[in-house]
Design a protein around this motif. Structure first.
Motif, PDB file in Angstrom:
ATOM      1  N   ASN A 194       5.006 -19.229  27.001  1.00 35.07           N
ATOM      2  CA  ASN A 194       5.050 -20.117  25.838  1.00 35.07           C
ATOM      3  C   ASN A 194       5.474 -19.362  24.571  1.00 35.07           C
ATOM      4  O   ASN A 194       6.354 -19.815  23.831  1.00 35.07           O
ATOM      5  CB  ASN A 194       3.697 -20.794  25.613  1.00 35.07           C
ATOM      6  N   THR A 195       4.853 -18.210  24.326  1.00 34.75           N
ATOM      7  CA  THR A 195       5.206 -17.435  23.137  1.00 34.75           C
ATOM      8  C   THR A 195       6.602 -16.838  23.291  1.00 34.75           C
ATOM      9  O   THR A 195       7.329 -16.703  22.306  1.00 34.75           O
ATOM     10  CB  THR A 195       4.133 -16.366  22.855  1.00 34.75           C
ATOM     11  N   GLU A 196       7.004 -16.543  24.506  1.00 35.76           N
ATOM     12  CA  GLU A 196       8.375 -16.059  24.734  1.00 35.76           C
ATOM     13  C   GLU A 196       9.403 -17.135  24.356  1.00 35.76           C
ATOM     14  O   GLU A 196      10.414 -16.831  23.715  1.00 35.76           O
ATOM     15  CB  GLU A 196       8.568 -15.655  26.192  1.00 35.76           C
ATOM     16  N   GLN A 197       9.144 -18.389  24.727  1.00 33.00           N
ATOM     17  CA  GLN A 197      10.037 -19.482  24.333  1.00 33.00           C
ATOM     18  C   GLN A 197      10.136 -19.568  22.815  1.00 33.00           C
ATOM     19  O   GLN A 197      11.224 -19.769  22.261  1.00 33.00           O
ATOM     20  CB  GLN A 197       9.529 -20.825  24.867  1.00 33.00           C
ATOM     21  N   MET A 198       9.012 -19.412  22.146  1.00 29.97           N
ATOM     22  CA  MET A 198       9.000 -19.447  20.693  1.00 29.97           C
ATOM     23  C   MET A 198       9.825 -18.290  20.122  1.00 29.97           C
ATOM     24  O   MET A 198      10.608 -18.476  19.181  1.00 29.97           O
ATOM     25  CB  MET A 198       7.561 -19.398  20.169  1.00 29.97           C
TER      26      MET A 198
ATOM     27  N   ALA B 165      13.506 -18.951  20.297  1.00 34.21           N
ATOM     28  CA  ALA B 165      13.929 -19.935  19.302  1.00 34.21           C
ATOM     29  C   ALA B 165      13.969 -19.307  17.906  1.00 34.21           C
ATOM     30  O   ALA B 165      14.878 -19.602  17.117  1.00 34.21           O
ATOM     31  CB  ALA B 165      13.003 -21.152  19.328  1.00 34.21           C
ATOM     32  N   VAL B 166      13.017 -18.434  17.587  1.00 34.53           N
ATOM     33  CA  VAL B 166      13.048 -17.713  16.309  1.00 34.53           C
ATOM     34  C   VAL B 166      14.330 -16.886  16.233  1.00 34.53           C
ATOM     35  O   VAL B 166      15.034 -16.900  15.220  1.00 34.53           O
ATOM     36  CB  VAL B 166      11.793 -16.821  16.138  1.00 34.53           C
ATOM     37  N   LEU B 167      14.640 -16.186  17.314  1.00 33.88           N
ATOM     38  CA  LEU B 167      15.865 -15.379  17.364  1.00 33.88           C
ATOM     39  C   LEU B 167      17.105 -16.245  17.152  1.00 33.88           C
ATOM     40  O   LEU B 167      18.016 -15.861  16.413  1.00 33.88           O
ATOM     41  CB  LEU B 167      15.953 -14.645  18.706  1.00 33.88           C
ATOM     42  N   GLU B 168      17.129 -17.414  17.763  1.00 32.10           N
ATOM     43  CA  GLU B 168      18.257 -18.332  17.588  1.00 32.10           C
ATOM     44  C   GLU B 168      18.416 -18.731  16.117  1.00 32.10           C
ATOM     45  O   GLU B 168      19.534 -18.774  15.584  1.00 32.10           O
ATOM     46  CB  GLU B 168      18.057 -19.569  18.459  1.00 32.10           C
TER      47      GLU B 168
ATOM     48  N   GLU C 107       2.458 -25.387  25.620  1.00 27.56           N
ATOM     49  CA  GLU C 107       3.905 -25.154  25.704  1.00 27.56           C
ATOM     50  C   GLU C 107       4.625 -25.791  24.518  1.00 27.56           C
ATOM     51  O   GLU C 107       4.353 -26.934  24.153  1.00 27.56           O
ATOM     52  CB  GLU C 107       4.454 -25.741  27.005  1.00 27.56           C
ATOM     53  N   PRO C 108       5.565 -25.047  23.914  1.00 29.62           N
ATOM     54  CA  PRO C 108       6.279 -25.614  22.765  1.00 29.62           C
ATOM     55  C   PRO C 108       7.195 -26.762  23.173  1.00 29.62           C
ATOM     56  O   PRO C 108       7.922 -26.672  24.161  1.00 29.62           O
ATOM     57  CB  PRO C 108       7.092 -24.427  22.231  1.00 29.62           C
ATOM     58  N   ASP C 109       7.141 -27.841  22.391  1.00 29.86           N
ATOM     59  CA  ASP C 109       8.056 -28.962  22.617  1.00 29.86           C
ATOM     60  C   ASP C 109       9.251 -28.796  21.672  1.00 29.86           C
ATOM     61  O   ASP C 109       9.359 -27.791  20.952  1.00 29.86           O
ATOM     62  CB  ASP C 109       7.341 -30.299  22.400  1.00 29.86           C
ATOM     63  N   ASP C 110      10.152 -29.763  21.667  1.00 29.36           N
ATOM     64  CA  ASP C 110      11.353 -29.662  20.833  1.00 29.36           C
ATOM     65  C   ASP C 110      11.015 -29.526  19.352  1.00 29.36           C
ATOM     66  O   ASP C 110      11.690 -28.782  18.622  1.00 29.36           O
ATOM     67  CB  ASP C 110      12.269 -30.869  21.059  1.00 29.36           C
ATOM     68  N   GLU C 111       9.982 -30.228  18.900  1.00 29.44           N
ATOM     69  CA  GLU C 111       9.593 -30.139  17.494  1.00 29.44           C
ATOM     70  C   GLU C 111       9.173 -28.719  17.126  1.00 29.44           C
ATOM     71  O   GLU C 111       9.593 -28.173  16.095  1.00 29.44           O
ATOM     72  CB  GLU C 111       8.449 -31.118  17.199  1.00 29.44           C
ATOM     73  N   ILE C 112       8.360 -28.105  17.958  1.00 29.40           N
ATOM     74  CA  ILE C 112       7.907 -26.731  17.696  1.00 29.40           C
ATOM     75  C   ILE C 112       9.078 -25.761  17.793  1.00 29.40           C
ATOM     76  O   ILE C 112       9.212 -24.846  16.965  1.00 29.40           O
ATOM     77  CB  ILE C 112       6.772 -26.328  18.662  1.00 29.40           C
ATOM     78  N   LEU C 113       9.942 -25.929  18.786  1.00 34.62           N
ATOM     79  CA  LEU C 113      11.090 -25.029  18.912  1.00 34.62           C
ATOM     80  C   LEU C 113      12.009 -25.141  17.696  1.00 34.62           C
ATOM     81  O   LEU C 113      12.539 -24.123  17.226  1.00 34.62           O
ATOM     82  CB  LEU C 113      11.841 -25.295  20.210  1.00 34.62           C
TER      83      LEU C 113
ATOM     84  N   ALA D 159      13.638 -22.754  12.406  1.00 32.31           N
ATOM     85  CA  ALA D 159      13.546 -22.776  10.941  1.00 32.31           C
ATOM     86  C   ALA D 159      12.834 -21.537  10.419  1.00 32.31           C
ATOM     87  O   ALA D 159      13.204 -20.983   9.381  1.00 32.31           O
ATOM     88  CB  ALA D 159      12.821 -24.049  10.483  1.00 32.31           C
ATOM     89  N   LEU D 160      11.820 -21.072  11.142  1.00 28.67           N
ATOM     90  CA  LEU D 160      11.118 -19.846  10.780  1.00 28.67           C
ATOM     91  C   LEU D 160      12.108 -18.675  10.803  1.00 28.67           C
ATOM     92  O   LEU D 160      12.134 -17.844   9.871  1.00 28.67           O
ATOM     93  CB  LEU D 160       9.949 -19.609  11.739  1.00 28.67           C
TER      94      LEU D 160
END
Length: 140
Positions: free
Chosen positions: A14-18, A21-24, A122-128, A133-134
């Motif tokens: 879960n944190t890896e997915q986040m 997305a931060v990297l993106e 698990e992160p959903d689309d809103e969290i991703l 944005a972060l």
């Protein structure tokens, strides 16, 4: 061009997915972003980054993972002054208190916290999207 590191630890992914997305978000904003697991990051390299996003899920009794992540973060802590820092991670129980504790710890040591973000399970689309944005905020 800003150089930004994303340093994370993840048990369930879960944190890896986040982190990804931060990297993106960092890269889509034109900054140079690099992702590291906690075991891959050398705290001495902290000096080479303008900003760092740290990601760790809640473990045990609302605390950071103690075997890999906590030692790396502790080693980086004194080197973070003057850098924009973001904190993120997931949790599966409780209220996310580990993030409040972590953020307060950083503030007490003089760290400039640009943003924090938590995710329940698990992160959903809103969290991703918030993770992206972060990353953009760190790059800005």
């Amino acid at each position: 061009m800003k150089k930004i590191a994303v340093v994370y630890w993840s048990q369930t992914g879960n944190t890896e997915q986040m982190a990804m997305a931060v990297l993106e978000g960092i890269r889509s904003s034109g900054a140079d972003g690099t992702v590291f697991t906690a075991s891959e990051f050398n705290p001495d390299e902290t000096v080479h980054y303008d900003a760092i996003a740290f990601g760790c899920p809640a473990m045990g009794a609302e605390e950071l993972e103690g075997t890999e992540f906590e030692p790396i973060f502790s080693s980086c802590e004194s080197k973070l002054n003057g850098k924009k820092i973001a904190l993120f991670g997931s949790y599966g129980w409780g209220t996310g208190e580990w993030m409040d504790i972590w953020k307060d710890r950083c503030i007490r040591s003089g760290t400039d916290i640009a943003a924090t973000l938590i995710c329940n399970y698990e992160p959903d689309d809103e969290i991703l999207n918030k993770c992206k944005a972060l990353g953009s905020a760190l790059a800005g």
